[in-house]
Write an enzyme that holds these catalytic residues in place. Sequence first.
Site, short mmCIF file in Angstrom:
data_model
loop_
_atom_site.label_atom_id
_atom_site.label_comp_id
_atom_site.label_asym_id
_atom_site.label_seq_id
_atom_site.Cartn_x
_atom_site.Cartn_y
_atom_site.Cartn_z
N ARG A 292 -1.92 -4.67 3.96
CA ARG A 292 -1.20 -4.33 4.80
C ARG A 292 -0.04 -4.10 6.02
O ARG A 292 0.58 -2.88 6.14
CB ARG A 292 -2.38 -4.06 6.28
CG ARG A 292 -2.40 -3.27 6.99
CD ARG A 292 -3.14 -3.47 8.49
NE ARG A 292 -2.30 -4.34 9.21
CZ ARG A 292 -1.98 -4.67 10.10
NH1 ARG A 292 -1.76 -3.12 10.87
NH2 ARG A 292 -1.21 -5.23 10.54
N ASP B 296 -7.71 -7.76 13.13
CA ASP B 296 -9.06 -7.11 13.30
C ASP B 296 -9.46 -8.29 13.19
O ASP B 296 -10.65 -8.05 13.04
CB ASP B 296 -9.03 -5.77 12.31
CG ASP B 296 -8.75 -4.59 12.14
OD1 ASP B 296 -8.72 -4.11 13.72
OD2 ASP B 296 -8.43 -3.89 11.04
N SER C 56 -5.49 5.21 6.17
CA SER C 56 -5.09 3.32 6.10
C SER C 56 -5.14 3.35 4.36
O SER C 56 -3.89 1.93 3.68
CB SER C 56 -5.98 2.63 6.77
OG SER C 56 -6.71 3.23 7.51
N ARG D 115 1.06 -0.81 -0.09
CA ARG D 115 0.05 -0.06 -0.17
C ARG D 115 0.88 1.35 0.38
O ARG D 115 0.83 1.92 -0.69
CB ARG D 115 -1.18 0.17 1.59
CG ARG D 115 -0.27 -0.40 2.38
CD ARG D 115 -1.79 0.47 3.51
NE ARG D 115 -0.79 -0.36 4.73
CZ ARG D 115 -1.06 0.71 6.13
NH1 ARG D 115 -2.05 1.30 6.07
NH2 ARG D 115 -0.82 -0.35 7.45
N HIS E 258 -5.24 -4.28 3.22
CA HIS E 258 -5.77 -4.88 3.64
C HIS E 258 -6.33 -6.26 2.81
O HIS E 258 -7.57 -6.99 3.77
CB HIS E 258 -6.40 -3.95 4.45
CG HIS E 258 -6.12 -2.72 5.41
ND1 HIS E 258 -5.62 -1.94 4.79
CD2 HIS E 258 -6.35 -2.79 7.16
CE1 HIS E 258 -5.08 -1.09 5.83
NE2 HIS E 258 -5.54 -1.60 6.59
N GLU F 69 -19.13 3.20 0.45
CA GLU F 69 -18.98 2.88 -1.06
C GLU F 69 -19.28 2.26 -2.24
O GLU F 69 -18.72 2.55 -3.05
CB GLU F 69 -17.58 1.32 -0.10
CG GLU F 69 -17.10 1.63 0.91
CD GLU F 69 -17.79 1.67 2.75
OE1 GLU F 69 -18.43 1.48 2.61
OE2 GLU F 69 -16.89 1.78 3.62
C1 LIG Z 1 -18.21 -0.59 5.50
C2 LIG Z 1 -16.98 -0.46 6.75
N1 LIG Z 1 -16.35 0.70 5.81
C3 LIG Z 1 -15.08 0.75 6.64
C4 LIG Z 1 -14.87 0.61 7.28
C5 LIG Z 1 -13.09 1.32 8.50
N2 LIG Z 1 -14.21 1.74 9.48
C6 LIG Z 1 -14.14 1.48 10.46
S1 LIG Z 1 -14.04 2.94 11.65
C7 LIG Z 1 -14.55 4.07 10.66
C8 LIG Z 1 -15.18 5.26 10.99
C9 LIG Z 1 -16.33 5.09 11.03
O1 LIG Z 1 -16.82 6.34 12.28
P1 LIG Z 1 -17.82 6.02 13.72
O2 LIG Z 1 -18.24 4.80 14.40
O3 LIG Z 1 -18.25 6.96 13.91
O4 LIG Z 1 -16.41 6.62 14.07
P2 LIG Z 1 -15.57 6.65 15.44
O5 LIG Z 1 -16.87 7.50 16.48
O6 LIG Z 1 -15.71 5.25 16.29
O7 LIG Z 1 -14.13 7.15 15.51
C10 LIG Z 1 -14.35 2.96 9.18
C11 LIG Z 1 -14.68 4.48 7.81
C12 LIG Z 1 -15.31 0.35 8.47
N3 LIG Z 1 -15.35 -1.05 9.22
N4 LIG Z 1 -16.96 -0.75 7.41
#
Ligand SMILES: Cc1ncc(C[n+]2csc(CCOP(=O)(O)OP(=O)(O)O)c2C)c(N)n1
Lengths: 298, 279
Positions: free
Chosen positions: A162, A112, A32, A5, A104, A53
């Site tokens: 990753r 994870d 990432s 990456r 990833h 997405e």
């Molecule tokens: C479908 C999907 N896309 C991307 C991710 C990667 N991802 C994990 S947490 C996150 C941020 C989501 O925002 P939030 O749940 O509000 O995060 P936090 O408040 O815990 O920081 C992302 C984009 C994921 N887990 N699932």
Amino acid sequence: MKSTRDGYGEMIVELAKKNKSIVALSADLTPSVRLENFKKKFPERFFQCGVAEANMIGMAAGLALDGKIPFVSSFAVFVPNRCLDHIRQSVCYTDANVKIVSTHAGVITGPDGATHQALEDIAVMRALPNMKVVVPCDFDQAKKAVKAITKTKGPVYVRLTRPKTPGLPKQSFKIGKANVLRKGKDVTIIACGPIVYEALEAGKKVNATVINCHTLDPIDKATIVKYAKKSKKIVTIEDHQIRGGLGGAIAELLGENHPVKLKRIGADGFGESGSPEELKKKFGLTVSNITRTCRLKK
Amino acid sequence: MKKLDSIKDLKLMANTIRQDIIRMLARAGSGHSAGPLGMADVFTALYFNVLKHDPKKPLASNRDRLILSNGHICPVRYAAMARAGYFPVKELSTLRKYRSRLQGHPSRRNFPPLEAATGSLGQGVCIAVGMALAAKLDKKKHFICCITSDGEHDEGSTWEAVNAAGKYKLDNLIFILDRNHIQICGFTKNVWPLEPLKAKYKAFNWNVIVINGHDFRQILDAVKKAKKSKKPIIIIANVIPGKGVSFMENKYEWHGKAPDEKQAEQALSELIQERAKIR
Ligand SMILES: Cc1ncc(C[n+]2csc(CCOP(=O)(O)OP(=O)(O)O)c2C)c(N)n1
Ligand SMILES: [Mg+2]
């Protein structure tokens, strides 16, 4: 050691300096997927899409159909896997010039757990008409691959990973042309992605031919069949489900063109949390298992 | 179930859970810090007061279902479950380790009381709708409680679930929103604005309650009210990501990072100081 990456992150910035058509899209994973530098250098050509997405794929298709070269990046479980229909209809069916470069992939994603370890993406993308599928083995090859796909028109999926992984001896890169890394006797090992490193180590131990099959579609039929004819046995290895990926592609190709004894090594089921090394062991993605498989009489 | 009735006891438990979260993450060497710390009070209220559940019969058919749709904040759920008696507290140190039940993201295959596999955002919310429909079909009286996050509301599928619940008038469905205003790439208002969130939910035929997600009175009252709602209902819990650890509070950089040894020590000393002030 560097990650594949990281190779993407470096090369896309280099290319975008000269090619103003390049745009990049990320779904709340900019650091990432290594698009942070692109975003800083070309803010007007970077689109933050939120954690959405499917819409991002459609946006990329629209940008491509009106002349841009969009690079879309997320984790491979989300893009491509979550967005299959969107990719099929909006990208492949119209042959939109969208480059999906996701990170990833594989069990080497690690702690994870299964939800974040894409193990079906090659199979799914390989089944799509018009989609090229590229799996670079190291940092250097990732850079070369990103450069090459920018020059090709049409949809491409590039599968990245990753963790930092070992660099292999420098190789040329041409889409659809497999690299023969060493020539041996009796057995040919075919691999793709960072696991090519283990394949090469095993190949040295058992004096096998080792092929880095970095393009899964279009697959290099000439090279694969040529070495199959010189071998008593083929062993494939991939950090992906054993069905439908590299092993599946080789089985299809050789089944029709030159049937030969074949052993496929890969994941058989879901991953889980753990270190990359523990997880590679779980599915036999190790030098010792490859050598053992090469030596098996059956 | 171990029920805690006094606000003081709930606060003490939430403090214990925050300490557990720090220790687990430091031991794991990776994982998410901000989200779990922010939701420690809500999880304490759920597991130690308002949810109908029994750690001795974790799959009893009349239990309230709890789905953690923003699966990445699972350390807070694991810690709350351990403290509630679902498994030994020392098992928390296996978080994210090979062969652990405590996967990096919740996995029902590995640990059935987690109810669902989540981690890919925008899926647990849909499963919750399905479970609410199943309860209706079976004329069951339990509730389906689904924790979801602000970042998760970027996903189209989340809104598809919200719409579905409105259509089927699922009065047995309660969402609790982890409204901490952060996601990976920054503050939600910059990454992907969601407001006016309350009006959006109302437009989808839901009831809405907005609370301070660190105020136990408000959390308990809201869930009690939610159980009487005639429509699907969302409790928007405004919370501080990283709550309780000064250098993590409101820092989106702590979304997906675990504290190193020194940071963990500092965090724990702050939490221990805070504990002494609880009354
Ligand atoms: C479908 C999907 N896309 C991307 C991710 C990667 N991802 C994990 S947490 C996150 C941020 C989501 O925002 P939030 O749940 O509000 O995060 P936090 O408040 O815990 O920081 C992302 C984009 C994921 N887990 N699932
Ligand atoms: Mg958030």
